[in-house]
Structure formats: structure tokens, C-alpha cells
Design an enzyme around this catalytic site. Structure first.
Site, PDB file in Angstrom:
ATOM      1  N   ASN A  70       0.849  -1.188   0.000  1.00 16.91           N
ATOM      2  CA  ASN A  70       0.000   0.000   0.000  1.00 16.91           C
ATOM      3  C   ASN A  70       0.889   1.244   0.000  1.00 16.91           C
ATOM      4  O   ASN A  70       1.773   1.368   0.841  1.00 16.91           O
ATOM      5  CB  ASN A  70      -0.876  -0.043   1.251  1.00 16.91           C
ATOM      6  N   TYR A 105      -6.771  14.589  -3.549  1.00 17.94           N
ATOM      7  CA  TYR A 105      -6.948  13.908  -2.278  1.00 17.94           C
ATOM      8  C   TYR A 105      -6.660  14.868  -1.139  1.00 17.94           C
ATOM      9  O   TYR A 105      -5.695  15.640  -1.191  1.00 17.94           O
ATOM     10  CB  TYR A 105      -5.980  12.717  -2.216  1.00 17.94           C
ATOM     11  N   GLU A 114     -12.138  12.606   4.954  1.00 16.05           N
ATOM     12  CA  GLU A 114     -11.144  12.243   3.944  1.00 16.05           C
ATOM     13  C   GLU A 114     -11.862  12.263   2.602  1.00 16.05           C
ATOM     14  O   GLU A 114     -12.906  11.618   2.450  1.00 16.05           O
ATOM     15  CB  GLU A 114     -10.589  10.858   4.229  1.00 16.05           C
ATOM     16  N   TYR A 116     -11.823  12.319  -1.880  1.00 17.11           N
ATOM     17  CA  TYR A 116     -11.164  11.987  -3.138  1.00 17.11           C
ATOM     18  C   TYR A 116     -11.992  12.505  -4.313  1.00 17.11           C
ATOM     19  O   TYR A 116     -13.203  12.267  -4.367  1.00 17.11           O
ATOM     20  CB  TYR A 116     -11.078  10.475  -3.334  1.00 17.11           C
ATOM     21  N   GLU A 211      -1.952   6.583  -6.101  1.00 23.60           N
ATOM     22  CA  GLU A 211      -2.022   5.586  -5.050  1.00 23.60           C
ATOM     23  C   GLU A 211      -2.004   4.186  -5.655  1.00 23.60           C
ATOM     24  O   GLU A 211      -2.454   3.984  -6.776  1.00 23.60           O
ATOM     25  CB  GLU A 211      -3.301   5.745  -4.226  1.00 23.60           C
TER      26      GLU A 211
END
Length: 234
Positions: A70, A105, A114, A116, A211
């Protein structure tokens, strides 16, 4: 398919790791945040050999293999802005078989959110996040964006382990792969979210991020903003 939140742990590794750099090109292989040639940057990984290249201005590069579980990284601004009109261009070096995003982001506090704005994605569409709520779609910058809210329960955030919501605007059609460019008028997203009761709080950082989750790929992205939106934040 269960959604793998490929950005959810980013701030656990980033908070308190500030690193001031000069304008010379550098390649990061360890977690760091800071400023470089007038732009804020963040880079985090939990394992493997992902690397993040700091280039002139708003440009960055990345490369990762499946040895990295990740990772996330991007360049942008230490303080997000509702009025920011973001431009990006470069190369998004993945394909439909790889779990990766290219997105604006960021985070806010009070409430802790959070968010996006997903411009392109590979094997997993975050608009399918498990247990989420759909809020319809709207038009912006020549595309349709589908909006979904998900909740993270006792997960890492900019304020430690917390329960918080995530807001997603997912572009349709997605931008795809290879040579890529676009514009994100963030105010349009904020206005639509607010019309559905999805409010933001006090802005924290905001970056144009790449990401990856259990995937492989690369990117070479340059980010900038309209002069008018830059002045609005002063």
C-alpha cells in the site's frame, strides 16, 4: 468486491515527519512530507520498494512493484482550498488489471473528512465501496462525477485512530491510462456534496495523488492551479 482503502493509513506514517528540501530533484524511498520548489508533498508506504521522485515545480514521479502492499504520494498544497482549480498532466502508467488511483486527495477537520476526486482508476472503482451511500451524480469539467460516502470505523487518520466519513467523486468516463491531463474545479464538488448534506470542515493538506494497492505501476504527474484560485487563498 470489498473496497481496499489504499489511502487510509497514509497519515499514520506522515504526521510529524516534516522534511524541508531544496529545489533539486530527489528520490524518496522512506515516508516523508514537506515542501519542494513551492509545493507541498506527501509520500507514504507500508512496505516494499515504492519510490517517489521530487522534480521541478509541481512535478513528481513514482514507481512501485507488487512487493509494496500500500502506498500513496502526491504534490499540491499544505492547506486545501474550496476555490482551487487544479490542473494536472503527465503519464499514469497502470492499466485495468492494477488497483491504483489518480485523484485530488485531502482531509478536513471538524468534521474529520477524507475526500477523493477520482480522475482515473484501475481494477477497482471506489464508487463501489462496501456499505457506502450513493448521492447521485453531477456535471463538472466536461464529465459526470458519481458521488458516494463511506464510513471508516476506528481507522488511522490525521488525528490518530478515529471514525470518520470519506467522500468520493468518481469521474465517468475515467481518464484512462498513459498520457493524461485534466482540470478539477473543486468548488463544484464541494457545492454538490453540501447540497446532499456532505459538509467539509477546516482544510488540511490537498494533493494530486497517485495511489497503489497490491499492484504495480508508475506515474509522472505535474500539478498546478489557476492564478485566480491561488490568489483567493491568500
Amino acid at each position: 468486491m470489498k473496497w481496499h482503502n489504499i489511502g487510509r493509513a497514509v497519515l499514520t506514517g506522515l504526521v510529524g515527519v516534516g522534511l524541508a528540501l531544496g529545489a533539486s530533484a530527489q528520490t524518496l524511498t522512506s515516508n516523508a512530507t514537506g515542501t519542494h520548489d513551492g509545493f507541498y508533498y506527501s509520500f507514504w508506504k507500508d512496505s516494499g520498494d515504492a519510490s517517489f521522485g521530487l522534480k521541478a515545480g509541481g512535478r513528481y514521479t513514482s514507481h512501485w512493484t507488487k512487493s509494496t502492499n500500500n502506498w500513496v504520494g502526491g504534490k499540491g498544497w499544505e492547506t486545501g482550498s474550496i476555490d482551487r482549480v487544479v490542473h494536472y498532466s503527465g503519464t499514469f502508467g497502470v492499466d485495468d488489471s492494477q488497483n491504483s488511483y489518480l485523484a485530488l486527495y485531502g482531509w478536513t477537520r471538524n468534521p474529520l473528512i477524507e475526500y477523493y476526486v477520482i480522475e482515473s482508476y484501475g481494477s477497482y472503482n471506489p464508487a463501489n465501496c462496501e456499505g457506502g451511500t450513493d448521492y447521485g451524480s453531477f456535471q463538472s469539467d466536461g464529465a459526470t462525477y458519481n458521488v458516494r460516502r463511506c464510513q471508516r470505523v476506528q481507522q488511522p487518520s490525521i488525528d490518530g485512530t478515529q471514525t470518520f466519513y470519506q467522500y468520493f467523486s468518481v469521474r465517468t468516463p475515467k481518464k484512462g491510462f498513459g498520457a493524461i491531463s485534466g482540470t478539477i474545479t473543486f468548488a463544484n464538488h464541494v457545492k454538490f456534496w453540501a447540497s446532499k448534506g456532505l459538509k467539509l470542515g477546516t482544510p488540511d493538506y490537498q494533493v494530486l495523488a497517485t495511489e497503489g494497492y497490491q499492484s504495480r505501476g508508475s506515474s509522472d504527474i505535474t500539478v498546478s492551479e489557476d492564478a485566480a484560485s491561488a490568489n483567493a487563498g491568500k
